[in-house]
Design an enzyme around this catalytic site. Structure first.
Site, PDB file in Angstrom:
ATOM      1  N   ALA A   2       7.774   3.143 -10.544  1.00 16.47           N
ATOM      2  CA  ALA A   2       6.735   2.950 -11.550  1.00 16.47           C
ATOM      3  C   ALA A   2       6.526   1.465 -11.787  1.00 16.47           C
ATOM      4  O   ALA A   2       7.405   0.784 -12.296  1.00 16.47           O
ATOM      5  CB  ALA A   2       7.153   3.636 -12.845  1.00 16.47           C
ATOM      6  N   CYS A   3       5.364   0.946 -11.422  1.00 13.88           N
ATOM      7  CA  CYS A   3       5.103  -0.488 -11.487  1.00 13.88           C
ATOM      8  C   CYS A   3       3.692  -0.731 -12.011  1.00 13.88           C
ATOM      9  O   CYS A   3       2.905   0.189 -12.167  1.00 13.88           O
ATOM     10  CB  CYS A   3       5.244  -1.133 -10.111  1.00 13.88           C
ATOM     11  SG  CYS A   3       6.819  -0.783  -9.288  1.00 13.88           S
ATOM     12  N   THR A   4       3.375  -2.000 -12.284  1.00  8.03           N
ATOM     13  CA  THR A   4       2.024  -2.400 -12.676  1.00  8.03           C
ATOM     14  C   THR A   4       1.697  -3.698 -11.954  1.00  8.03           C
ATOM     15  O   THR A   4       2.520  -4.622 -11.933  1.00  8.03           O
ATOM     16  CB  THR A   4       1.907  -2.611 -14.193  1.00  8.03           C
ATOM     17  OG1 THR A   4       2.440  -1.488 -14.887  1.00  8.03           O
ATOM     18  CG2 THR A   4       0.455  -2.807 -14.590  1.00  8.03           C
ATOM     19  N   GLU A  95       3.416  -0.985  -5.213  1.00  4.57           N
ATOM     20  CA  GLU A  95       2.925  -0.246  -6.371  1.00  4.57           C
ATOM     21  C   GLU A  95       2.836   1.214  -5.953  1.00  4.57           C
ATOM     22  O   GLU A  95       2.023   1.575  -5.085  1.00  4.57           O
ATOM     23  CB  GLU A  95       1.539  -0.766  -6.767  1.00  4.57           C
ATOM     24  CG  GLU A  95       0.929  -0.068  -7.949  1.00  4.57           C
ATOM     25  CD  GLU A  95       1.475  -0.586  -9.264  1.00  4.57           C
ATOM     26  OE1 GLU A  95       1.405   0.166 -10.249  1.00  4.57           O
ATOM     27  OE2 GLU A  95       1.966  -1.729  -9.305  1.00  4.57           O
TER      28      GLU A  95
END
Length: 521
Positions: A2-4, A95
């Site tokens: 889970a990344c941004t 991502e």
């Protein structure tokens, strides 16, 4: 994972740099410790085997030196995350993004299948290696590319050959261009050049919302893709553009004679390949909404006039900002927890339900933030700057490190399984956990620390740039490493001071405190 991600084109940035940045977040309930490393050509493997995918591939014999941010505990693989190579090419991977059942049915992910039984036994079935995954991509791509566009080409060819066991988005940049690649199913991919005057927001969803397939099949000025993408889309009825009429042609165009096979030359990959699930609307789209709300504040984001809301499926992939964007803007949006809205878990607006409605960008399980800046106005020998933060972003500071070096400061490289304030990663984890418990009481100390370190970082870059501008080329890497080390020494002192202040403030608020004291020691 889970990344941004946020990507900033060179005409949209404050100084003409290309900037690519990503939070690497551990899965829910996990906190994967991170560290930094410079990988020398002699240390790069020639035969590489992944841990999760059980895939073995041969790598070229002439790797470049590169920086990376690997896991400190490698039981799940390297996860090198982000870095620069010695040719001033940057990569951040990955991502994690979403897809849909039609895509995954048309081109299944390549998952590892263990052998069944023992060879020679009745019912034995051999195992199958999985494809490439996030644990692998920086290691098998970044040391071998000389431009962002070349990064897309190399990764695309690897995906076509070996496949992948997960859906991912990957950014590449050089001094001129930023490219964003998205995997589509097990072996297919698309990539788009970020417009120079725009920024891109990516919150764990397949994001590209317009793709010129004719350009990808022709000049590849701004688009690249799997060579068979059009045929594969036509065979599996993946184009949802109005007017597409199946494998015999495309309404309003030249049809099959033009070779479009019922797939529009310009289509929306988010509709064709992506998802619009209920979970997207609480986990993914609100993050893009908030980032763009910050960077284009004059648009209508709230109230009855708002065309785009936190759960909107139409939030654009790229947008021209209202003003040029800075490193501090990037850090702010990648630390955000919906400040100024009813959705802020630390805020006073809204209700307890709204304050927990959406997944924050600055979350407890942020592991590292790498902001990769390539500056066009200084010589190539020192134009790459890797701004780094560890731990939960609302409570950490972003500091710059020159990327054209042979070694990085021990304080950022020494992370292990042992929790210790001698490690920048663990010091930040401790600060975040303590400060969160008394967010408002600790806010001033945290903000002061962030501002001091940001200012010292800009000062270090300005002074070091001037000092090495006339240096002999062979002396530049050592001078840059020395500047990194000096800043890291100050960073350690300031981080320990903040840890002490936060510890004191939160200790005073412990529920077992009592105001009466005998004043004896």
């Amino acid at each position: 994972m889970a990344c941004t991600t946020i990507l900033v084109g060179k005409a949209a940035s404050y100084d003409g740099s290309t900037i690519i940045a990503r939070n690497e977040d551990s899965p829910n309930g996990q906190f994967r410790p991170k560290r930094m490393e410079v990988v020398q050509p002699t240390d790069q493997p020639r035969t590489y085997t992944s841990v999760l995918g059980h895939l073995t591939i041969e790598l070229p014999d002439s790797p470049l030196r590169y920086t990376s941010v690997p896991d400190a505990i490698t039981d799940q693989g390297i996860w090198a995350a982000a870095g620069f190579n010695s040719e001033n090419v940057a990569m951040t991977a990955t991502e994690t993004i979403t897809s849909n059942e039609r895509v995954l049915g048309a081109d299944p992910l390549v998952s590892f299948v263990p052998a069944k039984g023992a060879e020679g036994d009745p019912g034995y079935a051999p195992g199958r290696a999985g494809g490439l995954g996030e644990e692998d991509l920086v290691t098998v791509v970044l040391p071998y590319i000389h431009s962002a566009r070349e990064g897309v080409a190399r990764l695309g060819s690897l995906l076509e050959e070996y496949g992948t066991y997960e859906m991912n988005g990957i950014a590449f940049s050089d001094v001129d261009e930023i490219w964003w690649l998205e995997t589509v199913g097990g072996h297919h991919w698309i990539a788009k050049r970020v417009p120079d005057d725009a920024y891109v927001t990516m919150p764990n969803q397949l994001g590209i919302d317009s793709f010129d397939l004719a350009d990808a099949e022709g000049e590849q000025r701004n688009h690249m893709a799997s060579p068979d993408l059009r045929q594969w889309m036509a065979d599996n009825h993946l184009d949802l553009t109005f007017g597409a009429v199946g494998p015999v042609g495309f309404a309003g165009k030249e049809g099959a004679a033009a070779g479009n096979l019922g797939v529009a030359d310009v289509f929306n990959p988010r509709e064709a390949f992506g998802s619009h699930s209920d979970s997207d609307h609480v986990y993914n789209t609100p993050r893009a909404w908030y980032m763009q709300r910050c960077l284009n504040p004059s648009a209508a984001w709230d109230g009855p006039a708002a065309k785009l809301r936190p759960e909107s499926d139409a939030i654009p992939w790229s947008r021209t900002p209202e003003r040029k964007l800075t490193i501090e803007d990037v850090k702010y949006v990648l630390s955000a927890h919906y400040q100024g809205t009813p959705f802020d878990p630390y805020g006073w607006q809204g209700t307890p339900d709204t304050r927990g409605a959406y997944r924050p960008i600055g979350i407890n399980r942020n592991g590292q933030l790498a902001v990769l800046q390539i500056r066009p106005y200084v010589p190539a020998a020192f134009r790459s700057v890797q701004w780094m933060a560890f731990g939960s972003n609302p409570f950490n500071a972003l500091v710059p490190l020159y990327g054209n070096v042979d070694e990085l400061p021990e304080y950022l490289c020494n992370t292990s399984e042992r929790v210790t304030s001698e490690s920048f990663y663990w010091a930040n984890r401790l600060i975040g956990a303590l400060a969160d418990a008394r967010f408002h009481d600790n806010a001033a100390a945290v903000e002061g620390y962030q501002e001091r370190m940001g200012a010292l970082g800009h000062q270090m870059l300005r002074e070091t740039d001037a000092a090495v501008a006339e240096a002999v080329a062979d002396e530049v890497p050592a001078a840059l490493a020395h500047a990194n080390g000096e800043l890291a020494a100050t960073l350690k002192r300031e981080t320990e001071k903040l840890l002490g202040r936060v510890l004191y403030t939160t200790s005073c608020a412990m529920r077992n405190g009592f105001s009466m004291s005998d004043n004896e020691r």
